[in-house]
Design a protein around this motif. Structure first.
Motif, PDB file in Angstrom:
ATOM      1  N   PRO A 143     -69.846 -81.745 -34.590  1.00 40.63           N
ATOM      2  CA  PRO A 143     -70.705 -80.903 -35.432  1.00 40.63           C
ATOM      3  C   PRO A 143     -70.762 -79.464 -34.916  1.00 40.63           C
ATOM      4  N   VAL A 144     -70.849 -78.524 -35.842  1.00 37.92           N
ATOM      5  CA  VAL A 144     -70.835 -77.106 -35.470  1.00 37.92           C
ATOM      6  C   VAL A 144     -72.044 -76.751 -34.607  1.00 37.92           C
ATOM      7  N   LYS A 145     -73.111 -77.533 -34.729  1.00 36.77           N
ATOM      8  CA  LYS A 145     -74.322 -77.187 -33.963  1.00 36.77           C
ATOM      9  C   LYS A 145     -74.097 -77.250 -32.458  1.00 36.77           C
ATOM     10  N   VAL A 146     -73.052 -77.984 -31.994  1.00 40.85           N
ATOM     11  CA  VAL A 146     -72.793 -78.006 -30.542  1.00 40.85           C
ATOM     12  C   VAL A 146     -72.121 -76.707 -30.088  1.00 40.85           C
ATOM     13  N   ALA A 147     -71.557 -75.972 -31.033  1.00 44.81           N
ATOM     14  CA  ALA A 147     -70.828 -74.743 -30.666  1.00 44.81           C
ATOM     15  C   ALA A 147     -71.633 -73.481 -30.939  1.00 44.81           C
ATOM     16  N   MET A 148     -72.705 -73.597 -31.718  1.00 54.01           N
ATOM     17  CA  MET A 148     -73.407 -72.374 -32.174  1.00 54.01           C
ATOM     18  C   MET A 148     -74.402 -71.847 -31.141  1.00 54.01           C
TER      19      MET A 148
END
Ligand code: ADP
Length: 217
Positions: A143-148
């Motif tokens: 999920p993108v939330k781990v990178a944001m």
């Protein structure tokens, strides 16, 4: 920093106007022994830089302003709502793979991550996605939330903020884009609704626009 270098002729015009202004373009030309047409571009430079003001039927007058005062006034008067772009947003459960695809298809370098209702949760940049892509992970599952970068660490701007202040935020925080937000109260808590993005490209566009068409204050 020298903002503007005047030619000898422009300095002469400035002196004449300081001493004899308000004075018409024709009278300035007569004093210099030149035609009115020959002075047109010099007068344009002097008025554009804010050193001289011009009023119809009155003529040119000395403004007592420096070019940097003038530039600061202009930039202080332009608001984010005059210069921002539409936001490019994805939801927090979007995968890193789809975030990369969105970055290509939308041709942006920063994407904002929002919850239902368009409330700001985070931002993801090109390097965040590059970093997340290194190593042996399945990007369609990640999920993108781990990178944001997530709230509350996001630097934002609002539609009524002067672009000069927002430009300083971009520089001071070393980021390429700011979400443009409106504060809304939901269930007694303040949330930031994303209404736009303000990027270095917006500043470049404004810079060229100011040079091409001018901006009156
Ligand atoms: P890049 O890292 O691709 O060069 P940026 O310089 O804009 O792009 O981003 C640097 C870091 O700052 C990234 O980790 C990104 O998530 C974060 N970031 C980008 N924009 C903001 C912002 N408005 N507020 C807080 N952090 C941001």
């Amino acid at each position: 920093m020298t903002v503007i270098d005047l030619t000898v002729r422009q300095s002469n015009i400035l002196e004449i106007v300081k001493q004899a202004g308000p004075i018409t373009g024709k009278d300035i030309a007569d004093k210099l022994g030149l035609s009115r047409a020959a002075l047109r571009s010099d007068l344009a430079v002097l008025t554009m830089s804010g050193l001289l003001g011009a009023r119809p039927r009155v003529g040119y007058y000395y403004t007592h302003k420096t070019p940097s005062d003038y530039i600061a006034t202009i930039l202080g008067n332009i608001q984010i709502s005059d210069a921002h772009s539409l936001p490019v947003v994805i939801r927090e459960n979007c995968s890193v793979y789809n975030a990369i695809v969105t970055m290509f298809t939308e041709d942006v370098s920063t994407i904002m991550i929002v919850s239902e209702g368009g409330f700001l949760e985070g931002v993801v940049s090109r390097k965040d996605l590059l970093k997340a892509s290194m190593g042996d992970r399945n990007l369609t599952e990640l999920p993108v939330k781990v990178a944001m970068t997530r709230m509350p660490n996001i630097i934002v701007t609002t539609p009524d903020e002067p672009v000069l202040d927002a430009a300083k935020k971009l520089l001071n925080h070393q980021v390429d884009a700011l979400p443009v937000v409106k504060v809304v109260v939901v269930d007694k808590t303040e949330k930031l609704q994303v209404v736009g993005r303000f990027t270095k490209t917006n500043i470049t566009r404004l810079f060229v626009q100011l040079a091409d068409t001018g901006y009156s204050i």
